[in-house]
Design a protein around this motif. Structure first.
Motif, PDB file in Angstrom:
ATOM      1  N   GLY B  49       0.832  -1.208   0.000  1.00 47.76           N
ATOM      2  CA  GLY B  49       0.000   0.000   0.000  1.00 47.76           C
ATOM      3  C   GLY B  49       0.857   1.244   0.000  1.00 47.76           C
ATOM      4  N   VAL B  50       1.849   1.235   0.863  1.00 47.80           N
ATOM      5  CA  VAL B  50       2.765   2.384   0.959  1.00 47.80           C
ATOM      6  C   VAL B  50       3.443   2.630  -0.390  1.00 47.80           C
ATOM      7  CG1 VAL B  50       4.922   3.196   2.011  1.00 47.80           C
ATOM      8  CG2 VAL B  50       3.178   2.093   3.428  1.00 47.80           C
ATOM      9  N   LEU B  51       3.842   1.511  -0.996  1.00 51.17           N
ATOM     10  CA  LEU B  51       4.544   1.614  -2.280  1.00 51.17           C
ATOM     11  C   LEU B  51       3.673   2.273  -3.339  1.00 51.17           C
ATOM     12  CD1 LEU B  51       7.093   0.811  -3.902  1.00 51.17           C
ATOM     13  CD2 LEU B  51       5.923  -1.305  -4.476  1.00 51.17           C
ATOM     14  N   PHE B  52       2.395   1.849  -3.406  1.00 43.79           N
ATOM     15  CA  PHE B  52       1.533   2.399  -4.452  1.00 43.79           C
ATOM     16  C   PHE B  52       1.191   3.855  -4.223  1.00 43.79           C
ATOM     17  CE2 PHE B  52       0.777  -2.113  -5.416  1.00 43.79           C
ATOM     18  CZ  PHE B  52       1.133  -2.056  -6.752  1.00 43.79           C
ATOM     19  N   GLU B  53       1.320   4.293  -2.955  1.00 41.91           N
ATOM     20  CA  GLU B  53       1.114   5.718  -2.706  1.00 41.91           C
ATOM     21  C   GLU B  53       2.374   6.517  -3.016  1.00 41.91           C
ATOM     22  OE1 GLU B  53      -0.288   5.800   1.311  1.00 41.91           O
ATOM     23  OE2 GLU B  53      -2.108   4.718   0.704  1.00 41.91           O
ATOM     24  N   ASN B  54       3.481   5.817  -3.138  1.00 41.17           N
ATOM     25  CA  ASN B  54       4.749   6.480  -3.412  1.00 41.17           C
ATOM     26  C   ASN B  54       4.901   6.704  -4.921  1.00 41.17           C
ATOM     27  OD1 ASN B  54       7.397   7.175  -3.835  1.00 41.17           O
ATOM     28  ND2 ASN B  54       8.243   5.588  -2.489  1.00 41.17           N
ATOM     29  N   SER B  55       4.526   7.890  -5.357  1.00 40.49           N
ATOM     30  CA  SER B  55       4.512   8.134  -6.801  1.00 40.49           C
ATOM     31  C   SER B  55       5.928   8.164  -7.381  1.00 40.49           C
ATOM     32  CB  SER B  55       3.797   9.446  -7.113  1.00 40.49           C
ATOM     33  OG  SER B  55       4.547  10.514  -6.587  1.00 40.49           O
ATOM     34  N   GLN B  56       6.891   8.532  -6.551  1.00 38.78           N
ATOM     35  CA  GLN B  56       8.288   8.569  -7.012  1.00 38.78           C
ATOM     36  C   GLN B  56       8.761   7.186  -7.446  1.00 38.78           C
ATOM     37  OE1 GLN B  56      10.674  10.333  -3.887  1.00 38.78           O
ATOM     38  NE2 GLN B  56      11.966  11.261  -5.449  1.00 38.78           N
ATOM     39  N   ALA B  57       8.475   6.192  -6.592  1.00 44.78           N
ATOM     40  CA  ALA B  57       8.875   4.823  -6.903  1.00 44.78           C
ATOM     41  C   ALA B  57       8.142   4.331  -8.142  1.00 44.78           C
ATOM     42  CB  ALA B  57       8.579   3.903  -5.725  1.00 44.78           C
ATOM     43  N   PHE B  58       6.865   4.645  -8.198  1.00 47.61           N
ATOM     44  CA  PHE B  58       6.063   4.182  -9.326  1.00 47.61           C
ATOM     45  C   PHE B  58       6.555   4.801 -10.633  1.00 47.61           C
ATOM     46  CE2 PHE B  58       2.283   4.194 -12.068  1.00 47.61           C
ATOM     47  CZ  PHE B  58       1.993   2.839 -12.036  1.00 47.61           C
ATOM     48  N   ASP B  59       6.866   6.070 -10.610  1.00 47.57           N
ATOM     49  CA  ASP B  59       7.403   6.740 -11.800  1.00 47.57           C
ATOM     50  C   ASP B  59       8.709   6.103 -12.256  1.00 47.57           C
ATOM     51  OD1 ASP B  59       5.295   8.384 -11.731  1.00 47.57           O
ATOM     52  OD2 ASP B  59       6.364  10.143 -10.938  1.00 47.57           O
ATOM     53  N   ALA B  60       9.559   5.819 -11.256  1.00 47.32           N
ATOM     54  CA  ALA B  60      10.853   5.215 -11.585  1.00 47.32           C
ATOM     55  C   ALA B  60      10.653   3.856 -12.244  1.00 47.32           C
ATOM     56  CB  ALA B  60      11.699   5.074 -10.327  1.00 47.32           C
ATOM     57  N   LEU B  61       9.690   3.078 -11.698  1.00 51.34           N
ATOM     58  CA  LEU B  61       9.407   1.755 -12.261  1.00 51.34           C
ATOM     59  C   LEU B  61       8.948   1.882 -13.707  1.00 51.34           C
ATOM     60  CD1 LEU B  61       8.937  -1.324 -11.908  1.00 51.34           C
ATOM     61  CD2 LEU B  61       6.625  -0.768 -11.165  1.00 51.34           C
ATOM     62  N   MET B  62       8.007   2.808 -13.946  1.00 52.13           N
ATOM     63  CA  MET B  62       7.473   2.973 -15.300  1.00 52.13           C
ATOM     64  C   MET B  62       8.559   3.433 -16.266  1.00 52.13           C
ATOM     65  SD  MET B  62       4.650   1.767 -14.966  1.00 52.13           S
ATOM     66  CE  MET B  62       4.002   1.922 -16.612  1.00 52.13           C
ATOM     67  N   LEU B  63       9.421   4.327 -15.782  1.00 52.29           N
ATOM     68  CA  LEU B  63      10.510   4.822 -16.628  1.00 52.29           C
ATOM     69  C   LEU B  63      11.460   3.681 -17.007  1.00 52.29           C
ATOM     70  CD1 LEU B  63      11.858   7.362 -17.879  1.00 52.29           C
ATOM     71  CD2 LEU B  63      13.338   7.395 -15.854  1.00 52.29           C
ATOM     72  N   SER B  64      11.769   2.865 -16.006  1.00 53.86           N
ATOM     73  CA  SER B  64      12.674   1.746 -16.268  1.00 53.86           C
ATOM     74  C   SER B  64      12.065   0.782 -17.278  1.00 53.86           C
ATOM     75  CB  SER B  64      12.986   0.996 -14.969  1.00 53.86           C
ATOM     76  OG  SER B  64      14.107   1.551 -14.360  1.00 53.86           O
ATOM     77  N   ILE B  65      10.789   0.495 -17.121  1.00 53.77           N
ATOM     78  CA  ILE B  65      10.117  -0.427 -18.052  1.00 53.77           C
ATOM     79  C   ILE B  65      10.131   0.163 -19.458  1.00 53.77           C
ATOM     80  CG2 ILE B  65       7.875  -1.425 -18.691  1.00 53.77           C
ATOM     81  CD1 ILE B  65       7.363  -1.908 -15.726  1.00 53.77           C
ATOM     82  N   ARG B  66       9.849   1.472 -19.536  1.00 54.92           N
ATOM     83  CA  ARG B  66       9.816   2.125 -20.848  1.00 54.92           C
ATOM     84  C   ARG B  66      11.186   2.048 -21.526  1.00 54.92           C
ATOM     85  NH1 ARG B  66       8.184   8.045 -20.332  1.00 54.92           N
ATOM     86  NH2 ARG B  66       9.947   8.561 -21.677  1.00 54.92           N
ATOM     87  N   ILE B  67      12.199   2.388 -20.772  1.00 50.91           N
ATOM     88  CA  ILE B  67      13.552   2.364 -21.338  1.00 50.91           C
ATOM     89  C   ILE B  67      13.935   0.937 -21.737  1.00 50.91           C
ATOM     90  CG2 ILE B  67      16.016   2.661 -20.802  1.00 50.91           C
ATOM     91  CD1 ILE B  67      15.199   5.071 -19.093  1.00 50.91           C
ATOM     92  N   ALA B  68      13.594  -0.027 -20.869  1.00 48.11           N
ATOM     93  CA  ALA B  68      13.968  -1.416 -21.138  1.00 48.11           C
ATOM     94  C   ALA B  68      13.259  -1.927 -22.385  1.00 48.11           C
ATOM     95  CB  ALA B  68      13.632  -2.292 -19.936  1.00 48.11           C
TER      96      ALA B  68
END
Lengths: 398, 270
Positions: B49-68
Motif C-alpha cells: 500500500g505504501v509503495l503504491f502511494e509512493n509516486s516517485q517509486a512508481f514513476d521510476a518503475l514505469m521509466l525503467s520499463i519504458r527504457i527497457a
C-alpha cells in the motif's frame, strides 16, 4: 611378326583389345548421336578457393533425360561442381549452359534447376506439405493447384499420409523422400542430388536406389547425382563421370567405365583390378610388344597414340575375367600361369583368391561357386593354374 | 532414518541456497508488518500500500520499463543484424576487427562505458545540438549500445548450430534473398531473438552504473531510485518493490521459455 627382343620368356603373340566397342547409335544413348544437342554444357569450368582449384577446367555434356552420376572420393570437387551448377558458387573460369541459356550471373532462385541436399535441408518449422509447397508458392501458383501438385508428389514418393507432420517426426528414409518430393515438385529441367542415399543405412539404400531411378524415369527430369558410392553410381546411372582432384579422368557408361577404364585411377576406384607395369619393347605398324616382368611374359597389343619405344605402360585385368583351376586347363589358347593360393575369401556366391605367382606377383582372382560342396576345391597353399583371355586386358594411362 | 545425501546433490542444494535465500528472505520481509526491515512483526500487505502511494517509486518503475522495452527492441534488431553479418559474411574485410569490437562491451568495465558515453553525448550535443541534455534518450541509447552485443552473440551462436543449407534450399526453390530472410532465417532465429530480447530487457532494467553516468535531472530509473533510497536505510517498501520486480521477471522468463520450447518441439499432427 614378333620382333621384340626376347628379354623375357616369350609365351605367345596375343593381341590386347584396348578400344571400347562402339555401341549402336539409337534411342536411350543420346551422347552417341551427334545430331542431339546436349542439355547441359559445362565448358572449361574451374572453381578456385584461394590457390586451390577444387574444380579444374572440366568439360561435360549432359543430355536430356539422363541420370548422370559424378563419382569421386571426398575432396574430389564433385560437390563444388554441383554447387556451381545450382548457382551457389560462381565458376572462376568457364561457363555453364543449361537448355541453351548461359547461366553466368543467374542467381540460384532464377535457375531452372533444383537441388536435393545431402542433409536434406528440410525446413524444421514447416510441415511436410508446407515444405513441398514452398517452391510452388514462390512461383505464385494458385492454392488449389499447389495442393494438388503436393498431393501428387507425395503420392509418387509414397508419403501421402505424412503431409501434416513436421520433419522432426520422420525417420531418415522418410525425410529423404520428402526432400526428393520437394526438389521435383517444381518440375525442374535438371535435378541435382548431393549424395541422395548417403544418410541411409545399407538395406534401405539398396531399395531406395531403384525407387530413385524409377522416379527419374517417371518424371523425365534430368538427374545429376553426386556420389562417392561406386555401386550406387553403377546401378543408377546412364553415364558416370569419374572425378579426381577436380578433373574427370573418364566419362562414360557404367560398362565402359568398368570394362574399359582408361586410367589407373578409374580402374582402381571402380572395382578391383590387377595391373602390371611393363615397358614397350618395340612398335611395329599397329602393334607393339610390351614386356611384363611381373608375369614374366611379353604381350602384343595395339598401339596407342603417343606411345613409343621404351615407354612404361600399364596392362590390367579384372579378377572375374580370370579362370582358376587346380588342374591345368586342357584347351588354353592363352598363357597359363601357375601359382599358390596365399589367401582366400568366401562370400557365399563367389570366392576371392589371392594367388602368388613364381615371380612373387600377387594376382586377385574371383570365381563363382557354381557347384555346392561342403569342402572347398581350392584351399590355402594349393597349387593353381590361372589364365585369362588377353582381349579382356586393358591398357591404362598412368 | 535419513538417507545420506550424495555429494553432487549437497553441492546443488548449497548452490541454490546461496542464490535464492537472499531473494526469498527479501520477499518474505516485504510482507512484514514491522517497519524495521530486519525484524519480523507478522504478515501484512501494508508496504505494498505504501509503495503504491509512493509516486516517485512508481514513476521510476514505469521509466525503467519504458527504457527497457525500447532499448531491448532496438538492441534485438541491431544485434540480430550484427549477429547475422558476423556469421554469414565470413570473410569480409575487417570481420575480425568487427567481431572483436562487438564483443568488447561484454568485458569493458561499466564505469568506462558510462564515462565514455557521457563524454560522447556531451561532445555530440556541442556539435549538432542533439541529444539536448541528458535524460531518458541518452539512457536508452546507452542501453542499446551495450545490450546489442549480447543479442549479437546469442544470435551468432544459434546460427552456428544451424544447417547452412536450409537457406540455400529456400533460395534453390525460388525464394529471393529477402524472402529467405523472412521465411527461413528469422523464424529459425526467433528463439535466439526472444532470448536476446529478454536478456537485453533485463540488462537495461537493472543497469545502475551506466545509467547514472548518462542520466540527467528528472530521469531516475528504478535501480537509481532504489540505490538512492538504500543510502538512507532499507525501508520495507523497497522490499515490496523488489518482490514485484522478481514476480514480473519470473513470469516473463517462464513465458519466454515456453515459447522457445514450443517453437522447436513441433505439435503432434492434428
Amino acid at each position: 611378326m614378333n620382333d621384340s627382343g626376347n628379354v623375357y620368356k616369350q609365351h605367345e603373340t596375343i593381341a590386347v583389345n584396348t578400344e571400347a566397342k562402339s555401341a549402336p547409335i539409337g534411342h536411350g544413348r543420346p551422347w552417341m548421336d551427334p545430331t542431339i544437342e546436349p542439355f547441359i554444357r559445362v565448358e572449361g569450368v574451374s572453381k578456385h578457393f584461394g590457390d586451390f582449384a577444387a574444380v579444374d577446367r572440366v568439360d561435360l555434356d549432359i543430355y536430356q533425360g539422363e541420370l548422370f552420376s559424378i563419382l569421386g572420393g571426398s575432396g574430389s570437387g564433385k560437390t563444388t561442381l554441383l554447387r556451381v551448377l545450382a548457382g551457389f558458387e560462381e565458376p572462376s573460369t568457364g561457363r555453364v549452359v543449361i537448355d541453351g541459356v548461359d547461366m553466368a550471373g543467374i542467381p540460384p532462385h532464377r535457375r531452372p534447376v533444383n537441388m536435393m541436399f545431402q542433409s536434406y535441408a528440410l525446413f524444421p518449422h514447416m510441415t511436410v506439405a508446407k515444405n513441398i509447397a514452398y517452391g510452388l508458392k514462390r512461383d505464385g501458383m494458385r492454392k488449389a493447384v499447389i495442393s494438388e501438385r503436393v498431393a501428387d508428389v507425395l503420392d509418387l514418393v509414397q508419403m501421402s499420409d505424412f503431409g501434416p507432420r513436421k520433419p522432426a517426426q520422420l525417420s531418415g528414409g522418410q525425410r529423404q523422400r520428402v526432400a526428393l518430393a520437394r526438389a521435383i515438385v517444381k518440375r525442374p529441367k535438371v535435378l541435382l542430388l548431393d549424395e541422395p542415399l548417403g544418410a541411409l543405412d545399407k538395406k534401405l539404400r539398396e531399395s531406395t536406389q531403384f525407387e530413385l531411378a524409377n522416379i527419374q524415369y517417371k518424371s523425365g527430369i534430368t538427374f545429376i547425382v553426386v556420389t562417392h558410392d561406386q555401386e550406387e553410381a553403377m546401378t543408377l546411372s546412364t553415364r558416370i563421370a569419374v572425378m579426381d582432384q577436380g578433373r574427370f579422368p573418364q566419362v562414360g557408361t557404367p560398362t565402359e567405365i568398368y570394362e574399359y577404364p582408361e586410367t589407373r585411377f578409374t580402374a582402381d576406384f571402380i572395382g578391383t583390378i590387377n595391373s602390371f607395369e611393363g615397358s614397350v619393347e618395340s612398335v611395329s605398324g599397329s602393334e607393339m610388344s610390351v614386356s611384363l616382368p611381373a608375369l614374366d611374359m611379353t604381350l602384343q597389343v595395339p598401339v596407342k597414340n603417343g606411345i613409343s619405344n621404351g615407354d612404361t605402360v600399364c596392362l590390367a585385368v579384372r579378377p572375374e575375367k580370370i579362370w582358376i583351376s587346380t588342374s591345368p586347363p586342357e584347351t588354353a589358347d592363352t598363357a597359363v600361369l601357375t601359382g599358390t593360393v596365399e589367401d582366400q575369401g568366401y562370400f557365399g556366391n563367389l570366392s576371392l583368391y589371392r594367388v602368388r605367382l613364381e615371380t612373387g606377383e600377387i594376382i586377385q582372382v574371383s570365381a563363382q561357386n557354381r557347384e555346392r560342396q561342403s569342402e572347398r576345391m581350392i584351399d590355402w597353399d594349393a597349387t593353381v593354374h590361372i589364365h585369362w583371355d588377353i582381349a579382356s586386358m586393358v591398357l591404362l594411362k598412368e | 532414518m535419513m538417507k545420506r545425501l550424495s555429494f553432487p546433490l549437497t553441492v546443488l542444494i548449497f548452490g541454490y541456497a546461496f542464490l535464492y535465500i537472499p531473494i526469498f528472505s527479501m520477499i518474505a520481509y516485504s510482507f512484514n508488518k514491522s517497519s524495521l526491515a530486519t525484524t519480523w512483526g507478522g504478515f501484512s500487505l501494508r508496504w505494498y500500500g505504501v509503495l503504491f502511494e509512493n509516486s516517485q517509486a512508481f514513476d521510476a518503475l514505469m521509466l525503467s520499463i519504458r527504457i527497457a522495452l525500447v532499448s531491448a527492441t532496438f538492441a534485438t534488431a541491431l544485434g540480430t543484424c550484427a549477429g547475422i553479418a558476423l556469421y554469414r559474411f565470413r570473410s569480409f574485410r575487417g570481420r575480425r576487427l568487427f567481431s572483436g569490437m562487438i564483443a568488447a562491451p561484454l568485458v569493458m568495465p561499466e564505469v568506462i562505458t558510462g564515462l565514455s558515453l557521457l563524454l560522447f553525448f556531451i561532445s555530440l550535443e556541442n556539435l549538432i545540438g542533439w541529444p539536448a541534455g541528458r535524460g531518458v534518450d541518452t539512457i536508452t541509447i546507452a542501453h542499446i549500445t551495450f545490450s546489442m552485443a549480447f543479442v549479437a552473440i546469442v544470435v551468432q551462436a544459434r546460427l552456428a548450430g544451424q544447417d547452412n543449407s536450409l537457406e540455400e534450399a529456400a533460395q534453390d526453390l525460388g525464394a529471393r534473398p529477402f524472402r529467405v530472410l523472412v521465411d527461413i532465417t528469422l523464424p529459425l532465429l526467433a528463439p535466439a531473438m526472444i532470448a536476446g530480447w529478454l536478456l537485453a530487457f533485463t540488462l537495461s532494467f537493472d543497469d545502475l552504473v551506466i545509467s547514472s553516468f548518462v542520466s540527467g535531472p528528472g530521469a531516475n530509473t528504478l535501480p537509481m531510485y532504489i540505490f538512492s533510497k538504500v543510502k538512507l536505510g532499507v525501508k520495507p517498501d523497497i522490499n515490496a518493490l523488489a518482490t514485484i520486480i522478481v514476480a514480473l521477471v519470473t513470469i516473463g522468463v517462464v513465458v519466454a521459455m515456453r515459447l522457445m520450447t514450443r517453437k522447436d518441439g513441433g505439435k503432434k499432427p492434428g
